[in-house]
Structure formats: C-alpha cells, structure tokens
Motif scaffolding. Structure first.
Motif, short mmCIF file in Angstrom:
data_model
loop_
_atom_site.label_atom_id
_atom_site.label_comp_id
_atom_site.label_asym_id
_atom_site.label_seq_id
_atom_site.Cartn_x
_atom_site.Cartn_y
_atom_site.Cartn_z
N LEU A 67 49.32 48.07 64.44
CA LEU A 67 49.56 47.33 65.67
C LEU A 67 49.06 45.89 65.54
CD1 LEU A 67 50.66 47.46 68.55
CD2 LEU A 67 48.43 48.33 69.28
N GLY A 68 47.91 45.71 64.94
CA GLY A 68 47.38 44.37 64.71
C GLY A 68 48.28 43.56 63.78
N LEU A 69 48.84 44.20 62.77
CA LEU A 69 49.77 43.50 61.87
C LEU A 69 51.01 43.03 62.61
CD1 LEU A 69 49.61 45.67 58.62
CD2 LEU A 69 48.74 43.34 58.93
N VAL A 70 51.55 43.89 63.47
CA VAL A 70 52.74 43.52 64.24
C VAL A 70 52.42 42.33 65.13
CG1 VAL A 70 54.34 44.28 66.05
CG2 VAL A 70 53.78 45.82 64.14
N ARG A 71 51.30 42.37 65.80
CA ARG A 71 50.90 41.26 66.69
C ARG A 71 50.70 39.98 65.89
NH1 ARG A 71 47.61 42.79 71.54
NH2 ARG A 71 46.06 41.37 70.66
N HIS A 72 50.03 40.09 64.77
CA HIS A 72 49.81 38.92 63.91
C HIS A 72 51.14 38.30 63.47
CE1 HIS A 72 48.36 36.37 60.69
NE2 HIS A 72 49.14 37.02 59.84
N LEU A 73 52.06 39.14 63.03
CA LEU A 73 53.33 38.62 62.52
C LEU A 73 54.21 38.07 63.65
CD1 LEU A 73 53.73 41.11 59.62
CD2 LEU A 73 53.55 38.62 59.41
N ALA A 74 54.04 38.55 64.86
CA ALA A 74 54.74 37.93 66.00
C ALA A 74 54.22 36.50 66.18
CB ALA A 74 54.51 38.74 67.27
N ASP A 75 52.91 36.32 66.07
CA ASP A 75 52.34 34.97 66.17
C ASP A 75 52.79 34.09 65.01
OD1 ASP A 75 50.92 34.49 68.55
OD2 ASP A 75 49.14 35.56 67.83
N VAL A 76 52.87 34.66 63.82
CA VAL A 76 53.29 33.89 62.65
C VAL A 76 54.74 33.43 62.81
CG1 VAL A 76 53.77 34.07 60.17
CG2 VAL A 76 51.62 34.96 61.09
N GLU A 77 55.62 34.33 63.22
CA GLU A 77 57.02 33.96 63.46
C GLU A 77 57.10 32.84 64.50
OE1 GLU A 77 59.93 35.15 62.17
OE2 GLU A 77 59.41 37.07 61.24
N ARG A 78 56.37 33.01 65.57
CA ARG A 78 56.37 32.03 66.66
C ARG A 78 55.89 30.66 66.18
NH1 ARG A 78 56.00 32.99 72.32
NH2 ARG A 78 54.94 31.36 73.48
N HIS A 79 54.79 30.67 65.44
CA HIS A 79 54.22 29.41 64.95
C HIS A 79 55.19 28.67 64.03
CE1 HIS A 79 51.57 26.42 63.26
NE2 HIS A 79 51.93 26.85 62.07
N TRP A 80 55.59 29.33 62.97
CA TRP A 80 56.37 28.63 61.96
C TRP A 80 57.76 28.26 62.42
CZ3 TRP A 80 54.19 26.14 58.29
CH2 TRP A 80 52.95 26.56 57.82
N PHE A 81 58.43 29.13 63.14
CA PHE A 81 59.81 28.83 63.50
C PHE A 81 59.95 28.08 64.82
CE2 PHE A 81 60.44 32.16 60.32
CZ PHE A 81 61.37 31.53 59.53
N ARG A 82 59.18 28.46 65.81
CA ARG A 82 59.35 27.79 67.10
C ARG A 82 58.57 26.49 67.18
NH1 ARG A 82 58.65 32.01 71.69
NH2 ARG A 82 59.30 30.25 72.97
N ARG A 83 57.32 26.52 66.76
CA ARG A 83 56.51 25.30 66.84
C ARG A 83 56.95 24.29 65.80
NH1 ARG A 83 50.33 26.41 67.44
NH2 ARG A 83 50.37 24.35 68.35
N MET A 84 57.20 24.74 64.60
CA MET A 84 57.56 23.82 63.53
C MET A 84 58.99 23.32 63.65
SD MET A 84 55.06 23.28 61.31
CE MET A 84 55.85 22.82 59.79
N TRP A 85 59.93 24.21 63.94
CA TRP A 85 61.34 23.85 63.85
C TRP A 85 62.01 23.55 65.17
CZ3 TRP A 85 62.89 21.89 59.67
CH2 TRP A 85 62.15 22.17 58.52
N ARG A 86 61.45 24.00 66.23
CA ARG A 86 62.05 23.68 67.53
C ARG A 86 61.17 22.72 68.30
NH1 ARG A 86 66.44 27.57 69.07
NH2 ARG A 86 66.40 26.23 70.89
N ASP A 87 60.01 22.41 67.70
CA ASP A 87 59.06 21.49 68.31
C ASP A 87 58.70 21.95 69.73
OD1 ASP A 87 57.36 19.33 68.19
OD2 ASP A 87 58.83 17.94 69.03
N GLU A 88 58.60 23.26 69.87
CA GLU A 88 58.23 23.83 71.16
C GLU A 88 56.71 23.89 71.27
OE1 GLU A 88 59.92 27.68 71.83
OE2 GLU A 88 61.97 26.96 71.51
N ASP A 89 56.24 23.71 72.43
CA ASP A 89 54.81 23.87 72.68
C ASP A 89 54.55 25.34 72.97
OD1 ASP A 89 52.15 23.38 73.05
OD2 ASP A 89 52.39 22.60 75.08
N SER A 90 54.71 26.16 71.96
CA SER A 90 54.58 27.61 72.09
C SER A 90 53.18 28.03 71.70
CB SER A 90 55.60 28.31 71.19
OG SER A 90 56.90 27.89 71.51
N ALA A 91 52.36 28.27 72.68
CA ALA A 91 50.99 28.70 72.42
C ALA A 91 51.01 30.06 71.72
CB ALA A 91 50.22 28.81 73.73
#
Length: 170
Positions: free
Chosen positions: A55-79
């Motif tokens: 469960l912790g791995l799934v949560r971690h990888l959700a944050d990783v996906e969010r960080h790299w793709f949304r924050r980096m590539w969409r320039d979203e302020d995605s906490a």
C-alpha cells in the motif's frame, strides 16, 4: 502479452513506443502485485525494522507520477498527495484507515494524467525542475527515470507479495 497477462513490450519499434511500453509493463506489474489482496495484506510490512508495504508503494508511486508528469510537464501546482515537500518518505507510511481501493484509484488517476501530460510533449523537450530551477530534464530522461523507479519498487513488491502469500513472478 506475457504468460501472466502483463503487456510485454515489443522487441522492435520506435523509441517513444518502447519507452511507453516498458513503463506500462512496470505499472501493470505493480497493479498485479496488489491484485486480490485485502487491505490488511496490502498494509502488511516486509521485515523489521522496515515498515515497507505494498500500500505504501502504491501511494509513493502515485506521488511520483504526479510530481514528474504533472508538476514537471504540465507546470501544475500539484501538491504531493501523501508526502510533503520536506518529508518524501511520508507516502510510505500507512494507517488502518488507508485502503487499497482508495490508493489504487488515486494511483490509476495519476497514471492516466501522466499519460496525457506526456502525450503532449516531444521526447527531447526539456522542463525545469520545480524545486531545483538550475536543473532541467528531457521527457526521454523522465521515462528512463520512471522505468528505473518502478523496476526498483517492483522488486520490493515482489518480495512483499511473496511474504504475504508466497506468490512470485508475474
């Protein structure tokens, strides 16, 4: 498809196609490691002193996906969803209230959003890291980083799943 039904990457094809296929294989592997398990099993830790769980791995990888793709590539302020800017390990920490259904749904949503964000960009396109403005990365680098991130954590997931019910492989 692999013998276990996972999407086997092709042996030939364009660079982007192969990168996407390998990342999708690793994403599917994580989902397969969690398949059929109860919340209690998904929260079961590996071996002391580690508190690592599926469960912790799934949560971690959700944050990783969010960080790299949304924050980096969409320039979203995605906490971050589960961790904080100052404590990246918090995503791994789970409680009795955390469920697999919720975490997997969030992770799948972030994967879908990541695919859309990447589809809009060229492999050579460069983004500036939101916290390290002196550092840039191409989408190609990000795909390779994500494949490595999933590969490392899928190794953990394999050991966790084997500890839970003896299942190995996929």
């Amino acid at each position: 498809m692999t013998a276990s039904g996972l999407p086997m990457p092709g042996g030939t094809g364009g660079e982007r196609e192969l990168l996407e296929q390998w990342l999708d294989l690793h994403r599917a592997t994580l989902a397969a490691k969690c398949e059929g398990l109860s919340d209690e099993q998904l929260r079961r830790t590996s071996a002391p002193p580690s508190g690592l769980t599926l469960l912790g791995l799934v949560r971690h990888l959700a944050d990783v996906e969010r960080h790299w793709f949304r924050r980096m590539w969409r320039d979203e302020d995605s906490a971050p969803l589960y961790c904080t800017e100052t404590d990246r390990a918090l995503g791994f920490v789970v409680t009795e209230a955390d469920t697999g259904a919720e975490a997997l749904a969030v992770w799948r949503r972030e994967v879908d959003r990541a695919r859309k964000a990447a589809a809009e960009r060229a492999l050579d396109e460069v983004a500036v890291h939101p916290r390290r403005t002196d550092w840039q990365t191409s989408l190609r680098w990000m795909y390779l980083h994500m494949i490595g991130e999933y590969a490392r954590h899928n190794g953990h997931a394999d050991l966790l799943r084997e500890r839970i019910d003896g299942a190995t492989g996929f």
